[in-house]
Scaffold this motif. Structure first.
Motif, PDB file in Angstrom:
ATOM      1  N   GLY A  91      22.720  -1.754  44.789  1.00 35.28           N
ATOM      2  CA  GLY A  91      24.129  -1.671  45.101  1.00 35.28           C
ATOM      3  C   GLY A  91      25.037  -1.204  43.712  1.00 35.28           C
ATOM      4  O   GLY A  91      24.739  -1.942  42.895  1.00 35.28           O
ATOM      5  N   ILE A  92      25.502  -0.274  43.871  1.00 32.81           N
ATOM      6  CA  ILE A  92      26.318   0.437  42.929  1.00 32.81           C
ATOM      7  C   ILE A  92      27.887   0.595  43.506  1.00 32.81           C
ATOM      8  O   ILE A  92      27.913   1.346  44.583  1.00 32.81           O
ATOM      9  CB  ILE A  92      26.038   1.570  42.328  1.00 32.81           C
ATOM     10  CG1 ILE A  92      24.583   1.372  41.686  1.00 32.81           C
ATOM     11  CG2 ILE A  92      26.689   2.188  41.082  1.00 32.81           C
ATOM     12  CD1 ILE A  92      23.627   2.549  41.286  1.00 32.81           C
ATOM     13  N   SER A  93      28.869  -0.222  43.150  1.00 34.58           N
ATOM     14  CA  SER A  93      30.248  -0.238  43.706  1.00 34.58           C
ATOM     15  C   SER A  93      30.801   1.032  43.791  1.00 34.58           C
ATOM     16  O   SER A  93      31.481   1.451  44.677  1.00 34.58           O
ATOM     17  CB  SER A  93      31.274  -1.131  42.956  1.00 34.58           C
ATOM     18  OG  SER A  93      31.134  -0.941  41.792  1.00 34.58           O
ATOM     19  N   ASP A  94      30.635   2.149  42.793  1.00 36.27           N
ATOM     20  CA  ASP A  94      31.134   3.391  43.010  1.00 36.27           C
ATOM     21  C   ASP A  94      30.106   4.291  42.478  1.00 36.27           C
ATOM     22  O   ASP A  94      29.861   4.404  41.284  1.00 36.27           O
ATOM     23  CB  ASP A  94      32.293   3.505  41.902  1.00 36.27           C
ATOM     24  CG  ASP A  94      33.343   4.483  42.193  1.00 36.27           C
ATOM     25  OD1 ASP A  94      32.892   5.631  42.709  1.00 36.27           O
ATOM     26  OD2 ASP A  94      34.407   4.517  41.754  1.00 36.27           O
ATOM     27  N   ILE A  95      29.606   4.993  43.486  1.00 36.45           N
ATOM     28  CA  ILE A  95      28.552   5.919  43.166  1.00 36.45           C
ATOM     29  C   ILE A  95      28.687   7.174  42.496  1.00 36.45           C
ATOM     30  O   ILE A  95      27.898   7.748  41.813  1.00 36.45           O
ATOM     31  CB  ILE A  95      27.649   6.057  44.394  1.00 36.45           C
ATOM     32  CG1 ILE A  95      28.395   6.757  45.412  1.00 36.45           C
ATOM     33  CG2 ILE A  95      27.005   4.927  44.987  1.00 36.45           C
ATOM     34  CD1 ILE A  95      27.769   7.274  46.588  1.00 36.45           C
ATOM     35  N   ARG A  96      29.975   7.366  42.231  1.00 38.42           N
ATOM     36  CA  ARG A  96      30.551   8.645  41.721  1.00 38.42           C
ATOM     37  C   ARG A  96      30.364   8.528  40.487  1.00 38.42           C
ATOM     38  O   ARG A  96      30.406   9.429  39.404  1.00 38.42           O
ATOM     39  CB  ARG A  96      32.167   8.841  42.152  1.00 38.42           C
ATOM     40  CG  ARG A  96      32.609   8.968  43.342  1.00 38.42           C
ATOM     41  CD  ARG A  96      34.011   9.069  43.368  1.00 38.42           C
ATOM     42  NE  ARG A  96      34.627   7.860  42.947  1.00 38.42           N
ATOM     43  CZ  ARG A  96      35.857   7.721  42.478  1.00 38.42           C
ATOM     44  NH1 ARG A  96      36.682   8.837  42.553  1.00 38.42           N
ATOM     45  NH2 ARG A  96      36.431   6.763  41.998  1.00 38.42           N
ATOM     46  N   GLY A  97      30.166   7.235  39.694  1.00 38.92           N
ATOM     47  CA  GLY A  97      30.023   7.097  38.359  1.00 38.92           C
ATOM     48  C   GLY A  97      28.469   7.235  38.044  1.00 38.92           C
ATOM     49  O   GLY A  97      27.997   7.167  36.905  1.00 38.92           O
ATOM     50  N   ILE A  98      27.642   7.605  38.798  1.00 41.00           N
ATOM     51  CA  ILE A  98      26.101   7.791  38.568  1.00 41.00           C
ATOM     52  C   ILE A  98      26.091   9.125  37.804  1.00 41.00           C
ATOM     53  O   ILE A  98      26.595  10.249  38.371  1.00 41.00           O
ATOM     54  CB  ILE A  98      25.264   7.761  39.833  1.00 41.00           C
ATOM     55  CG1 ILE A  98      25.278   6.460  40.342  1.00 41.00           C
ATOM     56  CG2 ILE A  98      23.638   8.014  39.490  1.00 41.00           C
ATOM     57  CD1 ILE A  98      24.531   6.434  41.816  1.00 41.00           C
ATOM     58  N   LYS A  99      25.353   9.493  36.567  1.00 41.06           N
ATOM     59  CA  LYS A  99      25.588  10.272  35.813  1.00 41.06           C
ATOM     60  C   LYS A  99      24.066  11.039  35.726  1.00 41.06           C
ATOM     61  O   LYS A  99      23.828  11.967  34.870  1.00 41.06           O
ATOM     62  CB  LYS A  99      26.161  10.243  34.555  1.00 41.06           C
ATOM     63  CG  LYS A  99      27.457   9.707  34.620  1.00 41.06           C
ATOM     64  CD  LYS A  99      28.484  10.832  35.348  1.00 41.06           C
ATOM     65  CE  LYS A  99      30.042  10.512  35.482  1.00 41.06           C
ATOM     66  NZ  LYS A  99      30.567  11.341  36.290  1.00 41.06           N
ATOM     67  N   ASN A 100      23.288  10.548  36.313  1.00 46.01           N
ATOM     68  CA  ASN A 100      21.567  10.935  35.988  1.00 46.01           C
ATOM     69  C   ASN A 100      20.986  10.959  37.532  1.00 46.01           C
ATOM     70  O   ASN A 100      21.524  10.532  38.461  1.00 46.01           O
ATOM     71  CB  ASN A 100      20.837  10.193  35.170  1.00 46.01           C
ATOM     72  CG  ASN A 100      20.561   8.890  35.383  1.00 46.01           C
ATOM     73  OD1 ASN A 100      21.645   8.078  36.055  1.00 46.01           O
ATOM     74  ND2 ASN A 100      19.402   8.260  35.348  1.00 46.01           N
TER      75      ASN A 100
END
Length: 457
Positions: free
Chosen positions: A152-161
């Motif tokens: 679970g990642i609350s805001d997947i826009r923040g994934i950078k890799n």
């Protein structure tokens, strides 16, 4: 009490009430500017990424199970039924370990700034799978489908890799979506159907690891899913505020940043029970609240300090008016209510200057400039009101000292009440000491006699 003295007290009281109008207006301006700055932070986060909360990983094993049962029909005859139900088995990590390196940056919109972070996280641990996934009866009725790992990642826009999961010496690509409502947004990695081929002959310990480069705004939270959870964060931000139900077991903060280490267990978090309750009953309050993390707060929130400062405005005005009144009593001077009012307005404008300047320069510098400007203006005016530049200089020194005390109250948040109480007690004591020999009954009569003498001449 002489009637003229009573009227003077009433006039001063009415002036203080009237001065509440500009003070309330300035207070509203502080609230509006604070709301606007928070809106700007939300706008910046909307275009990048909000605060992040990491939950997982969770190993999910979908299964189908045949159920057989009998019912009675209308003829009271037994009818055999068979149905297939589908559900999931959930396995939380026996050990979860995260090592993160956070760097911060400022994003500016106009005069407002938002604090963003980039967290380079290395995550590893292991799952323990019991024999036959813990199924002890009617194993032949179960059909196990391809398992997957959900994060679970609350805001997947923040994934950078590009996320890849190493599990049981194999590599799997993560895909968008956690596939679990309980986790909300996130990612999942679909595993090979044969990844746990030995599960029917023995229990398995399944190691996992992956790297997660995550961007967020202001806060980073972690849910301690593991039976043992170890989290270590390093950051270049020197003003952290630690959040949640668990404080760091160890932490180090200096001018170059902070290092914090958390360690929890099932015994302290009871996370497995809350997780299970959330799945079965949808009562997820405790599950969602069991988190810890860090907030990258600003060391000086100018709106909070300005709001705290204006709370002392009425006290400031009362002390200044009391000083004026002392000069009237001790030096037999006449100060007109209009002169009281002009000095009160100058004191009120200090807070407006403080708010306007602190949005562009450091709060300490804004406070120094605003207080200096007000002290000089009031001191110059009072020199003529009190008919002496020496008295005006003394009044200015006293006012400057009050501004220093106010800054001390703003800076020492934990001791603000104590310092304020001591200040009031000292001021009251000084007032009583200076007026201990004043004949209040003759004060108004003396003023009238002096006025009559002036008229005769």
């Amino acid at each position: 009490m002489n009637r003229s003295l009573l009227f003077k007290f009433l006039a001063i009281g009415c002036l203080m009430l009237l001065l509440l109008i500009p003070l309330v207006m300035i207070g509203n301006s502080i609230d509006e500017r604070r709301e606007y700055s928070e809106q700007v932070v939300r706008d910046i986060a909307r275009s990048s990424a909000y605060s992040q909360t990491l939950v997982g990983p969770v190993l999910v094993v979908p299964y189908s199970k045949k159920e057989r049962y009998w019912t009675l029909n209308e003829a009271k005859e037994k009818v055999f039924h068979e149905r297939v139900i589908e559900d999931n088995l959930y396995f939380l990590p026996d050990r979860f370990r995260l090592s993160g390196d956070m760097t911060t940056e400022s994003r500016q919109l106009g005069i407002y700034t938002a604090r963003l972070y980039h967290a380079d996280n290395s995550i590893d641990g292991y799952f323990t799978l019991p024999l036959n996934y813990g199924i002890k009866t009617n194993l032949a009725d179960y059909t196990f489908n391809s398992p997957f790992v959900a994060v679970g990642i609350s805001d997947i826009r923040g994934i950078k890799n590009s996320l890849q999961l190493q599990l049981n010496q194999q590599t799997y690509d993560f895909e968008p979506g956690s596939q679990l409502k309980i986790l909300g947004d996130g990612v999942h990695a679909r595993l090979s159907p044969t990844v746990f081929s030995d599960i029917h002959s023995q229990a398995q310990s399944v190691p996992f690891s992956f790297k997660l480069m995550l961007q967020g705004t202001e806060q980073f939270n972690i849910a301690p899913l593991g039976k043992e959870t170890h989290v270590e964060l390093h950051s270049d931000w020197p003003h952290p505020r630690f959040l949640g139900d668990f404080l760091p077991a160890e932490r180090s903060i200096d001018n170059t940043g902070f290092t914090a280490r958390w360690q929890t267990s099932y015994f302290s978090t009871n996370f497995a029970e809350y997780f299970t309750a959330c799945i079965r009953t949808t009562q997820c309050d405790q599950y969602q609240q069991r988190q810890f993390g860090v907030s990258l707060v600003e060391p000086v929130n100018l709106y909070v300090k300005s709001d705290r400062a204006i709370k002392y405005a009425l006290l400031f005005i009362a002390l200044t008016f009391a000083s004026f009144f002392l000069f009237e009593v001790l030096k037999r001077l006449q100060v007109h209510p209009v002169q009281y009012g002009l000095v009160g307005l100058a004191l009120a404008f200090f807070y407006l200057l403080l708010l306007a300047l602190s949005e562009h320069i450091a709060f300490v510098a804004a406070y120094a400039i605003s207080s200096f400007a007000c002290v000089v203006l009031i001191g110059f005016y009072v020199s003529y009101v009190l008919q002496s530049f020496i008295r005006g200089a003394g009044f200015s020194l006293g006012l400057g000292f009050l501004y220093l005390l106010l800054y001390g109250l703003l800076s020492a948040e934990d001791y603000a009440l104590l310092m304020g109480a001591l200040l009031l007690f000292v001021v009251l004591g000084a007032f009583m000491l200076l007026t201990r020999k004043v004949d209040w009954y003759s004060l108004g009569a003396s003023s009238k006699a002096a006025s009559a003498t002036v008229k005769e001449h």
